[in-house]
Scaffold this active site. Structure first.
Site, PDB file in Angstrom:
ATOM      1  N   ASP A   1       0.874  -1.184   0.000  1.00  0.00           N
ATOM      2  CA  ASP A   1       0.000   0.000   0.000  1.00  0.00           C
ATOM      3  C   ASP A   1       0.898   1.218   0.000  1.00  0.00           C
ATOM      4  O   ASP A   1       2.110   1.119   0.195  1.00  0.00           O
ATOM      5  CB  ASP A   1      -0.928  -0.004   1.236  1.00  0.00           C
ATOM      6  CG  ASP A   1      -2.240   0.740   0.971  1.00  0.00           C
ATOM      7  OD1 ASP A   1      -2.197   1.899   0.535  1.00  0.00           O
ATOM      8  OD2 ASP A   1      -3.313   0.152   1.217  1.00  0.00           O
TER       9      ASP A   1
ATOM     10  N   ASN B   1      -5.699  -5.860  -5.710  1.00  0.00           N
ATOM     11  CA  ASN B   1      -6.944  -5.263  -5.213  1.00  0.00           C
ATOM     12  C   ASN B   1      -6.908  -3.738  -5.123  1.00  0.00           C
ATOM     13  O   ASN B   1      -7.946  -3.087  -5.147  1.00  0.00           O
ATOM     14  CB  ASN B   1      -7.203  -5.898  -3.835  1.00  0.00           C
ATOM     15  CG  ASN B   1      -8.186  -5.132  -3.009  1.00  0.00           C
ATOM     16  OD1 ASN B   1      -9.393  -5.218  -3.240  1.00  0.00           O
ATOM     17  ND2 ASN B   1      -7.686  -4.376  -2.032  1.00  0.00           N
TER      18      ASN B   1
ATOM     19  N   TYR C   1     -13.138   4.777 -14.492  1.00  0.00           N
ATOM     20  CA  TYR C   1     -13.216   3.681 -13.510  1.00  0.00           C
ATOM     21  C   TYR C   1     -13.825   2.428 -14.142  1.00  0.00           C
ATOM     22  O   TYR C   1     -13.261   1.337 -14.060  1.00  0.00           O
ATOM     23  CB  TYR C   1     -14.063   4.134 -12.314  1.00  0.00           C
ATOM     24  CG  TYR C   1     -14.208   3.078 -11.231  1.00  0.00           C
ATOM     25  CD1 TYR C   1     -13.218   2.901 -10.266  1.00  0.00           C
ATOM     26  CD2 TYR C   1     -15.333   2.246 -11.171  1.00  0.00           C
ATOM     27  CE1 TYR C   1     -13.346   1.935  -9.273  1.00  0.00           C
ATOM     28  CE2 TYR C   1     -15.462   1.281 -10.184  1.00  0.00           C
ATOM     29  CZ  TYR C   1     -14.470   1.125  -9.230  1.00  0.00           C
ATOM     30  OH  TYR C   1     -14.600   0.163  -8.256  1.00  0.00           O
TER      31      TYR C   1
ATOM     32  N   ILE D   1     -19.586  -1.864  -1.018  1.00  0.00           N
ATOM     33  CA  ILE D   1     -18.993  -2.439   0.191  1.00  0.00           C
ATOM     34  C   ILE D   1     -18.545  -1.253   1.047  1.00  0.00           C
ATOM     35  O   ILE D   1     -17.961  -0.294   0.521  1.00  0.00           O
ATOM     36  CB  ILE D   1     -17.758  -3.323  -0.149  1.00  0.00           C
ATOM     37  CG1 ILE D   1     -18.081  -4.399  -1.217  1.00  0.00           C
ATOM     38  CG2 ILE D   1     -17.163  -3.954   1.109  1.00  0.00           C
ATOM     39  CD1 ILE D   1     -19.052  -5.485  -0.806  1.00  0.00           C
TER      40      ILE D   1
HETATM   41  P1  NAD Z   1     -10.247   1.535   0.173  1.00  0.00           P
HETATM   42  O1  NAD Z   1     -10.032   2.921  -0.297  1.00  0.00           O
HETATM   43  O2  NAD Z   1     -10.831   1.327   1.514  1.00  0.00           O
HETATM   44  O3  NAD Z   1      -8.900   0.688   0.057  1.00  0.00           O
HETATM   45  C1  NAD Z   1      -8.076   0.770  -1.079  1.00  0.00           C
HETATM   46  C2  NAD Z   1      -6.622   0.764  -0.660  1.00  0.00           C
HETATM   47  O4  NAD Z   1      -5.825   0.815  -1.843  1.00  0.00           O
HETATM   48  C3  NAD Z   1      -6.227   1.971   0.211  1.00  0.00           C
HETATM   49  O5  NAD Z   1      -5.547   1.537   1.372  1.00  0.00           O
HETATM   50  C4  NAD Z   1      -5.308   2.783  -0.697  1.00  0.00           C
HETATM   51  O6  NAD Z   1      -4.264   3.470   0.003  1.00  0.00           O
HETATM   52  C5  NAD Z   1      -4.740   1.696  -1.601  1.00  0.00           C
HETATM   53  N1  NAD Z   1      -4.238   2.237  -2.857  1.00  0.00           N
HETATM   54  C6  NAD Z   1      -4.856   3.103  -3.700  1.00  0.00           C
HETATM   55  N2  NAD Z   1      -4.045   3.409  -4.711  1.00  0.00           N
HETATM   56  C7  NAD Z   1      -2.886   2.739  -4.515  1.00  0.00           C
HETATM   57  C8  NAD Z   1      -1.669   2.653  -5.222  1.00  0.00           C
HETATM   58  N3  NAD Z   1      -1.459   3.338  -6.344  1.00  0.00           N
HETATM   59  N4  NAD Z   1      -0.693   1.872  -4.725  1.00  0.00           N
HETATM   60  C9  NAD Z   1      -0.877   1.176  -3.580  1.00  0.00           C
HETATM   61  N5  NAD Z   1      -2.008   1.222  -2.854  1.00  0.00           N
HETATM   62  C10 NAD Z   1      -3.005   1.991  -3.333  1.00  0.00           C
HETATM   63  O7  NAD Z   1     -11.181   0.873  -0.951  1.00  0.00           O
HETATM   64  P2  NAD Z   1     -11.778  -0.601  -1.169  1.00  0.00           P
HETATM   65  O8  NAD Z   1     -13.223  -0.409  -1.364  1.00  0.00           O
HETATM   66  O9  NAD Z   1     -11.297  -1.562  -0.182  1.00  0.00           O
HETATM   67  O10 NAD Z   1     -11.154  -0.896  -2.614  1.00  0.00           O
HETATM   68  C11 NAD Z   1     -10.483  -2.075  -2.966  1.00  0.00           C
HETATM   69  C12 NAD Z   1     -10.866  -2.472  -4.368  1.00  0.00           C
HETATM   70  O11 NAD Z   1     -12.252  -2.808  -4.409  1.00  0.00           O
HETATM   71  C13 NAD Z   1     -10.679  -1.368  -5.430  1.00  0.00           C
HETATM   72  O12 NAD Z   1     -10.066  -1.938  -6.565  1.00  0.00           O
HETATM   73  C14 NAD Z   1     -12.094  -0.945  -5.751  1.00  0.00           C
HETATM   74  O13 NAD Z   1     -12.240  -0.461  -7.055  1.00  0.00           O
HETATM   75  C15 NAD Z   1     -12.833  -2.250  -5.544  1.00  0.00           C
HETATM   76  N6  NAD Z   1     -14.275  -2.102  -5.328  1.00  0.00           N
HETATM   77  C16 NAD Z   1     -14.758  -1.486  -4.219  1.00  0.00           C
HETATM   78  C17 NAD Z   1     -16.135  -1.366  -4.039  1.00  0.00           C
HETATM   79  C18 NAD Z   1     -16.723  -0.674  -2.828  1.00  0.00           C
HETATM   80  O14 NAD Z   1     -17.935  -0.386  -2.813  1.00  0.00           O
HETATM   81  N7  NAD Z   1     -15.960  -0.411  -1.786  1.00  0.00           N
HETATM   82  C19 NAD Z   1     -17.012  -1.888  -5.000  1.00  0.00           C
HETATM   83  C20 NAD Z   1     -16.487  -2.514  -6.115  1.00  0.00           C
HETATM   84  C21 NAD Z   1     -15.118  -2.625  -6.272  1.00  0.00           C
END
Ligand code: NAD
Length: 269
Positions: A44, A98, A166, A199
């Site tokens: 991260d 992820n 996105y 989520i």
């Molecule tokens: P989140 O923001 O809580 O966690 C994402 C993490 O990724 C953060 O800790 C951030 O610092 C890290 N990150 C971002 N860019 C980065 C980079 N360039 N290098 C290293 N780390 C990086 O979000 P989340 O919801 O847990 O997201 C995780 C995945 O789930 C994402 O790919 C997102 O698109 C996908 N997603 C989330 C949802 C939702 O509703 N939360 C729905 C569909 C898909």
């Protein structure tokens, strides 16, 4: 935990790289896999959240977690982070690609090229790099599991107005996962993609709507109870259990699959 109990866990002796492990889905997956015996490299951007996860896991089982400060869209840093993980834990068995951002949201004509490229580099190039640098190590183990986080956006839902960068990355990840699944099958490396609905995580912090967004928004009334299986968004832990299933031998004949995890949200809206 006694060595006897530890050796019976699903991921005993395995090492997982988890990108975006400092928050949300990545964090929950790191906890789940570590609880089931894995060593986890937490990739991260440097922030307190990642070191807090690292401390929590190492308290649970000394030495099982390593936080690595890396921007997943940066090839040199990713290569180095993977090298460090292998040096530290001795190999890689599981990759959870992820990390992602929502990024700039707006009409296509008003998004800058930089807006577009930023979302693509983190979400799509970051996924490519997560596989590129780990595949040789998975092959070296003789088998492995890769899980990629896509979304219902760009796959089942297209009504998130202004989210074209996105959604494009999330659709691209599905094609990429399927290509990789076929390419890697003969090396016993499985690749699956998960598509969550809403989520509860910190992802909204990364949403950057631009001023012109209103111009293209078509009002949509979402039905009440838009996640029919639950009373609202899913929890990161719900997704983490799916990740653990796909990472484990319980899914040994599953590869190239796209699994939607959204409580039927995308069937309704
Ligand atoms: P989140 O923001 O809580 O966690 C994402 C993490 O990724 C953060 O800790 C951030 O610092 C890290 N990150 C971002 N860019 C980065 C980079 N360039 N290098 C290293 N780390 C990086 O979000 P989340 O919801 O847990 O997201 C995780 C995945 O789930 C994402 O790919 C997102 O698109 C996908 N997603 C989330 C949802 C939702 O509703 N939360 C729905 C569909 C898909």
């Amino acid at each position: 935990m006694s060595p006897n109990v530890q050796s019976k866990l699903r991921f005993a002796g395995k090492t997982a790289i988890i990108t975006g492990a400092g928050s949300g889905i990545g964090r929950a997956a790191a906890i789940q896999l570590a609880r089931e015996g894995a060593n986890v490299a937490l990739f991260d951007l440097v922030n307190d959240r990642t070191s807090i996860v690292e401390r929590k896991l190492n308290k649970m089982r000394e030495g099982c977690a390593l936080a690595v400060d890396v921007d997943t869209s940066d090839p040199a840093r990713m290569e180095e982070a993977v090298r460090r993980t292998v040096e530290h834990f001795g190999g890689i068995d599981i990759v959870f690609a992820n990390a992602g951002i929502n990024g700039s949201i707006g009409p296509i004509e008003d998004l800058s090229v930089e807006d577009w490229q930023r979302t693509l580099s983190i979400n799509l190039t970051g996924t490519f790099l997560s596989l590129k640098y780990t595949i040789p190590h998975l092959k070296a183990r003789g088998k492995g599991s890769i899980i990629i986080t896509s979304s219902i956006n760009g796959n089942r839902r297209f009504t998130s107005f202004g989210w074209s960068p996105y959604s494009t990355t999330k659709a691209g990840q599905v094609a990429f996962a399927k290509m990789a699944a076929l390419e890697l099958a003969k090396f016993k490396v499985r690749v699956n993609v998960i598509s969550p609905g809403a989520i509860s995580t910190n992802i909204d912090e990364t949403t950057e709507p631009i001023e012109e967004l209103d111009a293209i928004t078509i009002p949509i009334e979402f039905p009440e109870g838009q996640q029919p299986l639950a009373d609202g968004p899913g929890k990161p832990e719900d997704v983490a259990r799916l990740v653990a299933f796909l990472a484990s031998d319980d899914s040994s004949h599953i590869t190239g699959a796209q699994i939607v995890i959204d409580g039927a949200e995308s069937l309704l809206t």
